[in-house]
Design an enzyme around this catalytic site. Structure first.
Site, mmCIF file in Angstrom:
data_model
loop_
_atom_site.group_PDB
_atom_site.id
_atom_site.type_symbol
_atom_site.label_atom_id
_atom_site.label_comp_id
_atom_site.label_asym_id
_atom_site.label_seq_id
_atom_site.Cartn_x
_atom_site.Cartn_y
_atom_site.Cartn_z
ATOM 1 C CD GLN A 1 5.583 -6.076 0.198
ATOM 2 O OE1 GLN A 1 6.315 -6.444 -0.698
ATOM 3 N NE2 GLN A 1 4.276 -6.032 0.033
ATOM 4 N N GLY B 1 0.838 -1.198 0.000
ATOM 5 C CA GLY B 1 0.000 0.000 0.000
ATOM 6 C C GLY B 1 0.864 1.235 0.000
ATOM 7 C CG HIS B 2 3.494 2.318 -2.326
ATOM 8 N ND1 HIS B 2 4.264 1.994 -3.413
ATOM 9 C CD2 HIS B 2 3.977 1.571 -1.301
ATOM 10 C CE1 HIS B 2 5.171 1.101 -3.060
ATOM 11 N NE2 HIS B 2 5.003 0.827 -1.787
#
Length: 452
Positions: free
Chosen positions: A250, A67-68
């Site tokens: 990650q 998730g960015h």
């Protein structure tokens, strides 16, 4: 004698090469951005910051477990599969072969960015592996089976699809465009995973194979205009002098080989995976930026030597908005761990560090930094492979003075305008991990960034 022979052979080869081959020389214009901690370091912002000067922005591993978050002009964009460069609009966003793709999630994300007013310039590798419904079901029962060794999975089927890839039992994006091949592979993959879920792990899986077939053929039709051989596209782009930005997901401690196994993700998060995850030669990468938060956060299970608890942890979590982009789970927080960052520098071959969220530490009178671990009476300065040792690890801290609130528009004033104690904090990190901090982030938005 042997040395002379080798020199002669090399010289002969060089003469032959110059006679028979025309070699095109071009300057590398490839940059990689990778996580130097547990993920959630702010890679999305740093990728977005550089994306405006890039022709291509590429994801090379992971899936929609990543998730960015990117904030531009007060507008928040939360992305999972599509590279953060999509927010700029001008670069081509590439989902390369090392990524595992949930096609329904990708279709939804494409709709999300279109709804945000962005016309997605997107390419998806035909060689990327596809997350199937049985992978998601298997993810859940596997976590139950692993118990206290479970990594805290996002439940999106990431580990099972990578396992199927290595079993040579997987389905790739290109298969969704070839109904007969897809059905042939689906019969085997479906049977394998259903038996594993129900007979080996005592779970249930009731979705019919026919409904999966129909849904995924439809997904393939919807995505067909984006699917291509991205490795060839990137090779030709680099050869013609185009700039390429690789966005990692990650962080180093979640790397399946170099991380805190088994509390890792299921792919290689290190920069070296670009070669296999995108089909671009590692020797062509000119700059490797490791993103590290000025403190530490972690979503998921594992020992965490510098973790803090209580009111201090709550204050840090709330100030830093430390909640998972993908899961919404509150992140565990702690002080900066330079044992971890030291490994990130070494394994990734970092050329520089982007240090993020320094503004979140405003107001802390002292800032502990972990420089080593104590493991059963011994000082350890490198990440142990032994799970026993990591569970026993106690942080050895040095403490530096903090700073008060930063001046308004500090990003316009440059590095020299930062408080001396903040510059000392940065300098201490550089010395300990032997890598320069060249990017300083003092706010969540694109412009709140200082380059040295």
């Amino acid at each position: 004698m042997i040395r002379i022979c080798i020199i002669c052979i090399c010289s002969t080869y060089q003469r032959q090469a110059s006679n028979h081959f025309q070699v095109t020389l071009y300057q590398s214009n490839i940059t990689a951005i990778v996580g130097a901690q547990w993920g959630d370091e702010g890679k999305g912002k740093i990728t977005d910051f550089f994306a405006g000067n890039s022709d291509y922005v590429v994801r090379f591993h992971g899936g929609n477990n990543a998730g960015h978050t990117v904030i531009v002009d007060g507008e928040t964009y939360k992305l999972h599969l599509i590279p953060s460069g999509i927010v700029y609009g001008s670069p081509v966003s590439v989902i390369a072969n090392g990524v595992v793709v949930d096609p329904k999630a990708l279709i939804d994300e494409i709709a999300y960015v279109i709804n945000k007013g962005i016309n997605p310039k997107l390419m998806v590798s035909d060689r990327a592996h596809v997350i199937m419904p049985y992978h998601i079901a298997l993810d859940s029962v596997l976590s139950g089976h692993q118990a206290n060794l479970a990594a805290g999975s996002t439940g999106r089927g990431i580990a099972p699809v990578y396992a199927d890839k290595m079993f040579r039992n997987g389905i790739r994006v290109v298969d969704l465009l070839e109904p007969n091949i897809f059905k042939e592979k689906l019969i085997k993959g479906y049977s394998f995973s259903k038996n594993l879920i129900e007979k080996a792990l005592g779970g249930t899986f009731d979705i019919s194979m026919d409904s999966i077939y129909d849904d995924y053929i439809e997904y393939g039709n919807k995505l067909s205009s984006y699917i291509c051989d991205t490795a060839v596209e990137l090779f030709n782009a680099h050869k013609s002098g185009k700039s390429i930005l690789f966005e990692g997901a990650q962080g180093i401690s979640l790397d399946v080989d170099h991380g805190i196994y088994p509390y890792t993700t299921s792919s290689n998060t290190a920069a070296g995976h670009i070669s296999t995850g995108a089909g671009v030669s590692f020797r062509d990468i000119g700059k490797i930026i490791g993103v590290a938060k000025a403190y530490l956060s972690r979503v998921g299970e594992s020992p965490l030597p510098t973790e803090i608890h209580g009111d201090e942890a709550n204050e840090l979590r709330e100030k830093g908005a430390e909640y998972g982009t993908t899961t919404g789970r509150p992140r565990r927080v702690g002080w900066l761990d330079l044992v971890q960052v030291r490994q990130a520098v070494r394994v990734n071959g970092l050329t520089e560090i982007a240090l993020t969220k320094l503004d979140i530490l405003n107001g802390f009178k002292t800032l502990p930094i972990c420089i080593a671990y104590e493991v059963e009476g011994k000082q350890v300065k490198e990440m142990p492979a032994s799970l026993h040792d990591y569970r026993c690890a106690k942080p050895i801290y040095t403490s530096l003075p903090g700073w008060e609130d930063l001046p308004n528009n500090i990003w316009d004033m440059g590095f020299d305008a930062l408080p001396k104690t903040m510059k000392d904090y940065i300098s201490y990190i550089e010395t300990e991990v032997e890598c320069p901090v060249k990017i300083v982030s003092v706010g969540p938005q694109r412009h709140e960034t200082i380059l040295r």
